[in-house]
Design a protein around this motif. Structure first.
Motif, PDB file in Angstrom:
ATOM      1  N   PHE A  89       1.012  -1.290   0.039  1.00  0.00           N
ATOM      2  CA  PHE A  89      -0.069   0.169   0.051  1.00  0.00           C
ATOM      3  C   PHE A  89       0.676   1.243   0.094  1.00  0.00           C
ATOM      4  O   PHE A  89       0.606   2.254  -0.779  1.00  0.00           O
ATOM      5  CB  PHE A  89      -1.009  -0.058   1.298  1.00  0.00           C
ATOM      6  CG  PHE A  89      -1.755   1.223   1.333  1.00  0.00           C
ATOM      7  CD1 PHE A  89      -2.884   1.491   0.545  1.00  0.00           C
ATOM      8  CD2 PHE A  89      -1.406   2.174   2.151  1.00  0.00           C
ATOM      9  CE1 PHE A  89      -3.743   2.657   0.732  1.00  0.00           C
ATOM     10  CE2 PHE A  89      -2.103   3.419   2.221  1.00  0.00           C
ATOM     11  CZ  PHE A  89      -3.416   3.638   1.471  1.00  0.00           C
ATOM     12  N   THR A  93       1.288   4.292  -3.021  1.00  0.00           N
ATOM     13  CA  THR A  93       0.960   5.591  -2.567  1.00  0.00           C
ATOM     14  C   THR A  93       2.210   6.471  -2.566  1.00  0.00           C
ATOM     15  O   THR A  93       2.141   7.792  -3.135  1.00  0.00           O
ATOM     16  CB  THR A  93       0.102   5.704  -1.615  1.00  0.00           C
ATOM     17  OG1 THR A  93       0.925   4.974  -0.248  1.00  0.00           O
ATOM     18  CG2 THR A  93      -1.367   4.732  -1.717  1.00  0.00           C
ATOM     19  N   VAL A  94       2.976   6.478  -1.829  1.00  0.00           N
ATOM     20  CA  VAL A  94       3.837   7.465  -0.966  1.00  0.00           C
ATOM     21  C   VAL A  94       5.315   6.961  -1.489  1.00  0.00           C
ATOM     22  O   VAL A  94       6.282   7.843  -1.316  1.00  0.00           O
ATOM     23  CB  VAL A  94       3.859   7.623   0.304  1.00  0.00           C
ATOM     24  CG1 VAL A  94       2.485   8.257   0.470  1.00  0.00           C
ATOM     25  CG2 VAL A  94       3.992   6.340   1.239  1.00  0.00           C
ATOM     26  N   GLY A  99       5.193   5.373  -5.927  1.00  0.00           N
ATOM     27  CA  GLY A  99       4.156   5.907  -5.135  1.00  0.00           C
ATOM     28  C   GLY A  99       3.590   6.985  -6.092  1.00  0.00           C
ATOM     29  O   GLY A  99       3.856   7.975  -6.653  1.00  0.00           O
ATOM     30  N   LEU A 100       2.114   6.865  -5.937  1.00  0.00           N
ATOM     31  CA  LEU A 100       1.186   7.821  -7.016  1.00  0.00           C
ATOM     32  C   LEU A 100       1.505   9.245  -6.453  1.00  0.00           C
ATOM     33  O   LEU A 100       1.825  10.314  -7.150  1.00  0.00           O
ATOM     34  CB  LEU A 100      -0.035   7.506  -6.811  1.00  0.00           C
ATOM     35  CG  LEU A 100      -1.113   8.465  -7.697  1.00  0.00           C
ATOM     36  CD1 LEU A 100      -0.979   8.192  -9.256  1.00  0.00           C
ATOM     37  CD2 LEU A 100      -2.482   7.876  -7.237  1.00  0.00           C
ATOM     38  N   PHE A 101       1.372   9.458  -5.010  1.00  0.00           N
ATOM     39  CA  PHE A 101       1.576  10.627  -4.678  1.00  0.00           C
ATOM     40  C   PHE A 101       3.026  11.208  -4.549  1.00  0.00           C
ATOM     41  O   PHE A 101       3.047  12.526  -4.351  1.00  0.00           O
ATOM     42  CB  PHE A 101       0.851  10.659  -3.230  1.00  0.00           C
ATOM     43  CG  PHE A 101      -0.311  10.336  -3.084  1.00  0.00           C
ATOM     44  CD1 PHE A 101      -1.344  11.039  -4.026  1.00  0.00           C
ATOM     45  CD2 PHE A 101      -0.984   9.162  -2.526  1.00  0.00           C
ATOM     46  CE1 PHE A 101      -2.984  10.531  -3.833  1.00  0.00           C
ATOM     47  CE2 PHE A 101      -2.294   9.051  -2.387  1.00  0.00           C
ATOM     48  CZ  PHE A 101      -3.255   9.357  -3.189  1.00  0.00           C
ATOM     49  N   LEU A 108      -2.920  14.666  -4.183  1.00  0.00           N
ATOM     50  CA  LEU A 108      -3.424  14.552  -2.507  1.00  0.00           C
ATOM     51  C   LEU A 108      -4.469  15.531  -2.446  1.00  0.00           C
ATOM     52  O   LEU A 108      -5.443  15.198  -1.614  1.00  0.00           O
ATOM     53  CB  LEU A 108      -2.175  14.880  -1.802  1.00  0.00           C
ATOM     54  CG  LEU A 108      -1.048  14.002  -1.582  1.00  0.00           C
ATOM     55  CD1 LEU A 108       0.099  14.618  -0.915  1.00  0.00           C
ATOM     56  CD2 LEU A 108      -1.451  12.647  -0.750  1.00  0.00           C
ATOM     57  N   LEU A 139      -7.131   0.625  -4.445  1.00  0.00           N
ATOM     58  CA  LEU A 139      -5.882   0.790  -3.551  1.00  0.00           C
ATOM     59  C   LEU A 139      -5.819  -0.581  -2.967  1.00  0.00           C
ATOM     60  O   LEU A 139      -4.817  -1.135  -2.761  1.00  0.00           O
ATOM     61  CB  LEU A 139      -6.202   1.855  -2.694  1.00  0.00           C
ATOM     62  CG  LEU A 139      -5.799   3.197  -3.044  1.00  0.00           C
ATOM     63  CD1 LEU A 139      -5.981   4.264  -1.819  1.00  0.00           C
ATOM     64  CD2 LEU A 139      -4.426   3.387  -3.599  1.00  0.00           C
ATOM     65  N   SER A 143      -3.192  -3.412  -3.691  1.00  0.00           N
ATOM     66  CA  SER A 143      -2.123  -3.599  -2.497  1.00  0.00           C
ATOM     67  C   SER A 143      -2.243  -5.145  -2.295  1.00  0.00           C
ATOM     68  O   SER A 143      -1.278  -5.534  -1.456  1.00  0.00           O
ATOM     69  CB  SER A 143      -2.887  -2.932  -1.243  1.00  0.00           C
ATOM     70  OG  SER A 143      -2.600  -1.488  -1.488  1.00  0.00           O
ATOM     71  N   LEU A 159      -3.036   1.679 -11.308  1.00  0.00           N
ATOM     72  CA  LEU A 159      -3.837   2.508 -10.693  1.00  0.00           C
ATOM     73  C   LEU A 159      -4.296   3.628 -11.432  1.00  0.00           C
ATOM     74  O   LEU A 159      -5.015   4.389 -11.029  1.00  0.00           O
ATOM     75  CB  LEU A 159      -3.229   3.308  -9.365  1.00  0.00           C
ATOM     76  CG  LEU A 159      -2.757   2.524  -8.248  1.00  0.00           C
ATOM     77  CD1 LEU A 159      -2.417   3.494  -6.973  1.00  0.00           C
ATOM     78  CD2 LEU A 159      -3.772   1.784  -7.745  1.00  0.00           C
TER      79      LEU A 159
END
Length: 292
Positions: A89, A93-94, A99-101, A108, A139, A143, A159
């Motif tokens: 996860f 994400t990070v 990481g998408l963000f 965000l 997500l 994940s 994603l």
């Protein structure tokens, strides 16, 4: 038609589409529109089922099961799907890796927008629930994948279908944050960082960032370990500018000119067209008034 196209293109999207359809069935009084959605999905669905039947002997979508690549991964769990993990996860994400963000921190504001929408747009809460469910599904689902990183790619490519559902509520964050000069500056910085990160990873080198180097070392930050060094060396992905003999960063000149032309010329053309229509309309009204 588009619903069925996205399903036969990326199988897991069937769940978010189901969420959207159920929401529409609850909210929309026009049942005829829903019937059209079902009828529109049938042709491509039949073609896809016929293809699978002819190739694999079953109408079900089992392409991943017969993939010639990553067979060890696809044979784990249900076609690589096991149970969600916190590490995966965070990777999606990070993490600097996929990481998408990290890749696009402006997204965000989609999460911030969901909160604002829930707080101030009580009439739209059913829509906020739908968006949240779709985002949560993607997500949690990916994940659970043992191949969550998606191979050689820019960011978490699995994603990609989720991004529009995350981008839509950003408008609620903009509506509140643009009131403050400091928040406007934060938004502009996030947009700039997102643009530069995506742009460099998409154009640096002749291939998308891999998971491993040529000597087998793990890449933990594709931006700094792969894309940016190639970008600064002038090793730019093949593009139309190179056909004109331009090399390296100079090959972007035709694209920049085209984008600038669209940005400056199209609005002017639309404004002139609207002005001409208004003048024509006024002339017709004046002529009609004179006739009376």
């Amino acid at each position: 038609l588009l619903f069925s196209l996205v399903v036969i293109t990326e199988y897991p999207v069937v769940i978010p589409l189901g969420i959207l359809f159920v929401w529409a069935a609850i909210k929309m009084p026009n049942r005829l529109a829903l019937y059209r959605v079902v009828l529109g999905a049938i042709p491509l669905g039949l073609i896809f089922a016929g293809y699978n039947l002819a190739i694999f002997g079953t109408p079900l979508p089992v392409g991943y099961e017969y993939s010639t690549l990553w067979q060890n991964v696809h044979q784990t769990g249900f076609l690589s799907i096991t149970m969600p993990s916190l590490a995966t996860f965070l990777g999606l994400t990070v993490s600097p890796f996929r990481g998408l963000f990290f890749l696009s921190p402006i997204l965000l504001l989609g999460l911030v927008g969901l909160w604002y929408a829930w707080k101030y747009k009580s009439a739209d809460r059913s829509l906020i629930i739908v968006l949240s469910l779709v985002i949560a599904f993607f997500l949690l689902f990916y994940s659970s994948s043992v191949m969550w990183w998606g191979g050689s790619t820019v960011g978490p490519r699995y994603l990609t279908p989720m991004v529009p559902f995350l981008a839509l509520p950003m408008i609620f964050a903009f509506n509140h944050w643009f009131r403050s000069p400091v928040n406007r500056a934060v938004i502009l910085i996030l947009i700039l960082v997102s643009f530069v990160n995506v742009w460099i990873q998409s154009t640096g080198g002749q291939a998308f960032p891999p998971a491993f180097t040529d000597d087998g070392q793990t890449i933990t930050n594709p931006l700094f370990q792969y894309s940016l060094p190639l970008f600064t060396q002038g090793n730019i992905a093949r593009n139309y500018g190179m056909i004109a003999g331009l090399k390296g960063l100079l090959s972007f000149i035709p694209l920049i000119v085209a984008v600038a032309g669209i940005y400056f010329l199209v609005p002017r053309w639309l404004n002139r067209r609207e002005t001409r229509q208004e003048m024509k309309s006024q002339g017709l009204k004046q002529a009609a008034g004179g006739t009376d």
